[in-house]
Design a protein around this motif. Structure first.
Motif, mmCIF file in Angstrom:
data_model
loop_
_atom_site.group_PDB
_atom_site.id
_atom_site.type_symbol
_atom_site.label_atom_id
_atom_site.label_comp_id
_atom_site.label_asym_id
_atom_site.label_seq_id
_atom_site.Cartn_x
_atom_site.Cartn_y
_atom_site.Cartn_z
ATOM 1 N N THR A 108 0.823 -1.214 0.000
ATOM 2 C CA THR A 108 0.000 0.000 0.000
ATOM 3 C C THR A 108 0.858 1.265 0.000
ATOM 4 O OG1 THR A 108 -0.123 0.131 2.430
ATOM 5 C CG2 THR A 108 -1.754 -1.246 1.306
ATOM 6 N N TYR A 109 2.156 1.101 -0.067
ATOM 7 C CA TYR A 109 3.105 2.213 0.038
ATOM 8 C C TYR A 109 2.927 3.219 -1.099
ATOM 9 C CZ TYR A 109 7.749 4.468 -0.178
ATOM 10 O OH TYR A 109 8.784 5.357 -0.244
ATOM 11 N N THR A 110 2.900 4.497 -0.740
ATOM 12 C CA THR A 110 2.885 5.593 -1.709
ATOM 13 C C THR A 110 4.218 6.320 -1.619
ATOM 14 O OG1 THR A 110 0.493 5.887 -1.473
ATOM 15 C CG2 THR A 110 1.746 7.714 -2.435
ATOM 16 N N THR A 111 4.909 6.449 -2.740
ATOM 17 C CA THR A 111 6.257 6.997 -2.740
ATOM 18 C C THR A 111 6.293 8.453 -2.294
ATOM 19 O OG1 THR A 111 6.940 5.527 -4.526
ATOM 20 C CG2 THR A 111 8.283 7.489 -4.151
ATOM 21 N N SER A 112 7.064 8.705 -1.256
ATOM 22 C CA SER A 112 7.375 10.060 -0.806
ATOM 23 C C SER A 112 8.522 9.951 0.177
ATOM 24 C CB SER A 112 6.170 10.727 -0.127
ATOM 25 O OG SER A 112 5.944 10.192 1.161
ATOM 26 N N GLU A 113 9.271 11.029 0.341
ATOM 27 C CA GLU A 113 10.385 11.002 1.285
ATOM 28 C C GLU A 113 9.877 10.744 2.699
ATOM 29 O OE1 GLU A 113 13.887 13.977 3.012
ATOM 30 O OE2 GLU A 113 13.034 14.322 1.016
ATOM 31 N N GLU A 114 8.753 11.358 3.051
ATOM 32 C CA GLU A 114 8.203 11.180 4.396
ATOM 33 C C GLU A 114 7.820 9.725 4.648
ATOM 34 O OE1 GLU A 114 4.507 12.790 7.215
ATOM 35 O OE2 GLU A 114 4.732 13.503 5.155
ATOM 36 N N ASN A 115 7.095 9.120 3.709
ATOM 37 C CA ASN A 115 6.679 7.726 3.884
ATOM 38 C C ASN A 115 7.869 6.779 3.894
ATOM 39 O OD1 ASN A 115 4.017 8.501 3.943
ATOM 40 N ND2 ASN A 115 3.636 8.048 1.782
ATOM 41 N N ARG A 116 8.823 7.061 3.011
ATOM 42 C CA ARG A 116 10.008 6.206 2.908
ATOM 43 C C ARG A 116 10.798 6.213 4.212
ATOM 44 N NH1 ARG A 116 11.426 7.915 -1.590
ATOM 45 N NH2 ARG A 116 12.606 9.732 -0.949
ATOM 46 N N ASN A 117 11.085 7.395 4.720
ATOM 47 C CA ASN A 117 11.892 7.484 5.931
ATOM 48 C C ASN A 117 11.151 6.962 7.156
ATOM 49 O OD1 ASN A 117 14.051 8.509 4.545
ATOM 50 N ND2 ASN A 117 13.577 10.645 4.987
ATOM 51 N N LYS A 118 9.851 7.172 7.198
ATOM 52 C CA LYS A 118 9.060 6.655 8.320
ATOM 53 C C LYS A 118 9.154 5.138 8.378
ATOM 54 C CE LYS A 118 4.376 6.649 10.260
ATOM 55 N NZ LYS A 118 2.977 7.126 10.067
ATOM 56 N N LEU A 119 9.036 4.499 7.216
ATOM 57 C CA LEU A 119 9.109 3.042 7.170
ATOM 58 C C LEU A 119 10.510 2.549 7.509
ATOM 59 C CD1 LEU A 119 7.830 0.321 6.554
ATOM 60 C CD2 LEU A 119 8.419 0.648 4.154
ATOM 61 N N ILE A 120 11.522 3.173 6.922
ATOM 62 C CA ILE A 120 12.900 2.748 7.165
ATOM 63 C C ILE A 120 13.260 2.905 8.640
ATOM 64 C CG2 ILE A 120 15.327 3.310 6.720
ATOM 65 C CD1 ILE A 120 14.539 3.912 3.832
ATOM 66 N N TYR A 121 12.906 4.037 9.218
ATOM 67 C CA TYR A 121 13.215 4.253 10.628
ATOM 68 C C TYR A 121 12.522 3.218 11.504
ATOM 69 C CZ TYR A 121 15.878 8.607 10.436
ATOM 70 O OH TYR A 121 16.865 9.533 10.240
ATOM 71 N N SER A 122 11.309 2.838 11.147
ATOM 72 C CA SER A 122 10.588 1.852 11.953
ATOM 73 C C SER A 122 11.251 0.484 11.898
ATOM 74 C CB SER A 122 9.135 1.742 11.472
ATOM 75 O OG SER A 122 9.052 1.089 10.213
ATOM 76 N N LEU A 123 11.950 0.202 10.796
ATOM 77 C CA LEU A 123 12.577 -1.103 10.622
ATOM 78 C C LEU A 123 13.947 -1.204 11.272
ATOM 79 C CD1 LEU A 123 11.666 -1.802 6.883
ATOM 80 C CD2 LEU A 123 10.707 -2.918 8.898
ATOM 81 N N VAL A 124 14.666 -0.088 11.357
ATOM 82 C CA VAL A 124 16.050 -0.167 11.842
ATOM 83 C C VAL A 124 16.330 0.752 13.023
ATOM 84 C CG1 VAL A 124 16.911 -0.854 9.577
ATOM 85 C CG2 VAL A 124 16.861 1.555 10.177
ATOM 86 N N SER A 125 15.295 1.295 13.635
ATOM 87 C CA SER A 125 15.505 2.246 14.731
ATOM 88 C C SER A 125 16.178 1.610 15.937
ATOM 89 C CB SER A 125 14.170 2.858 15.159
ATOM 90 O OG SER A 125 13.269 1.857 15.589
ATOM 91 N N ASN A 126 16.057 0.291 16.076
ATOM 92 C CA ASN A 126 16.655 -0.379 17.233
ATOM 93 C C ASN A 126 18.040 -0.937 16.938
ATOM 94 O OD1 ASN A 126 15.766 -2.340 15.487
ATOM 95 N ND2 ASN A 126 15.193 -3.794 17.091
ATOM 96 N N VAL A 127 18.602 -0.581 15.776
ATOM 97 C CA VAL A 127 19.936 -1.042 15.414
ATOM 98 C C VAL A 127 20.943 0.062 15.717
ATOM 99 C CG1 VAL A 127 21.378 -1.976 13.575
ATOM 100 C CG2 VAL A 127 18.932 -2.427 13.574
ATOM 101 N N ASP A 128 22.056 -0.294 16.323
ATOM 102 C CA ASP A 128 23.077 0.667 16.713
ATOM 103 C C ASP A 128 23.545 1.495 15.516
ATOM 104 O OD1 ASP A 128 25.716 1.779 17.380
ATOM 105 O OD2 ASP A 128 25.544 0.572 19.195
ATOM 106 N N HIS A 129 23.611 2.810 15.681
ATOM 107 C CA HIS A 129 24.054 3.694 14.603
ATOM 108 C C HIS A 129 25.447 3.347 14.099
ATOM 109 C CE1 HIS A 129 21.149 7.202 15.787
ATOM 110 N NE2 HIS A 129 20.542 6.214 15.158
ATOM 111 N N GLU A 130 26.284 2.827 14.968
ATOM 112 C CA GLU A 130 27.660 2.544 14.579
ATOM 113 C C GLU A 130 27.781 1.278 13.740
ATOM 114 O OE1 GLU A 130 30.194 4.579 15.096
ATOM 115 O OE2 GLU A 130 28.754 5.964 16.015
ATOM 116 N N HIS A 131 26.692 0.524 13.629
ATOM 117 C CA HIS A 131 26.767 -0.729 12.895
ATOM 118 C C HIS A 131 25.838 -0.715 11.685
ATOM 119 C CE1 HIS A 131 28.536 -1.709 16.824
ATOM 120 N NE2 HIS A 131 29.301 -2.504 16.106
#
Length: 244
Positions: A108-131
């Motif tokens: 159901t994804y609609t292409t936009s920077e806001e939607n893209r970053n929201k999804l990406i952050y939700s997937l990797v927010s718990n991963v250490d920035h250094e890795h």
């Protein structure tokens, strides 16, 4: 893959993707082994795997790209198709994250920077920035100043692929063949096509026991996103494998 793509077989010959049959044994790596070293593919043994189905589908050329490497290898794939990055750019790499998200993560994804970053952050927010996670300076997956993706090295971040771009190192077949040759080659060019001309594209739906295989001398994943097939995957399908 486009018609004419060479698939490396276990007997070290190649065969065009359109001529591949379910009796052909491909040279593959199986990441189901608990000792599998995904960060250093050359440390793992190779084995044979059978293609269970070859899928043919028509695409517009505008939906595909040709990835060319400095060693002369090239492969033409759809914009969501992953290729394996090397070194600091390890993991899956794709040309267009928006196409990838729409196909694999959220239909159901609609292409936009806001939607893209929201999804990406939700997937990797718990991963250490250094890795493998999001770099604090990252603004968008398409930000070329950080080597593609949301990590400064351009590597796969959690379940989010990095971006295929010129200069990025890609794993090549010498990693499998262990013949003393270079195990990666940098991308020298990416060709896009501004035409709706139709071409036949092929994919291998499933390779028994395989998570990596070789296309035109370039290493690509042979699995669905995030699907590391355990022994039960094969047992449930009555597929025998010597796990010892």
């Amino acid at each position: 893959m486009i018609e004419g793509t060479k698939i490396r077989l276990l007997n070290n010959t190649t065969k065009n993707i359109e001529d591949l049959t379910t009796n052909d044994k491909l040279i593959v790596m199986n990441a189901s082994n608990p000792s599998f070293d995904a960060a250093n593919l050359e440390h793992n043994p190779t084995e044979g795997g059978f293609a269970t189905n070859i899928i043919k589908k028509e695409f517009s050329l505008s939906d595909v790209v040709t990835i060319q490497l400095e060693n002369g290898s090239e492969v033409t794939v759809t914009k969501d198709y992953p290729i394996v990055g090397a070194g600091k750019s390890a993991g899956w790499q794709v040309f267009d994250i928006d196409v990838f998200i729409k196909k694999y993560l959220d239909t159901t994804y609609t292409t936009s920077e806001e939607n893209r970053n929201k999804l990406i952050y939700s997937l990797v927010s718990n991963v250490d920035h250094e890795h493998n996670g999001i770099h604090p300076q990252a603004t968008d997956w398409w930000d070329s100043s950080i080597s593609g993706s949301m990590h400064p090295s351009g590597r796969q971040s959690g379940g989010v692929p990095g971006r295929l771009m010129v200069g990025k190192p890609i794993v090549v077949e010498n990693t499998f063949l262990d013949n003393g040759g270079e195990k990666y080659s940098n991308i020298s060019n990416i060709v896009e096509y501004d035409t709706d001309e139709k071409v036949n594209m092929y994919s291998i739906e499933l390779i028994e026991y395989a998570h990596y295989n070789i296309l035109n001398g370039i290493v690509c994943p042979a699995i669905e996103l995030g699907h590391l097939w355990p022994r039960s995957f094969y047992d449930d399908r009555g597929i025998y494998h010597n796990w010892d």
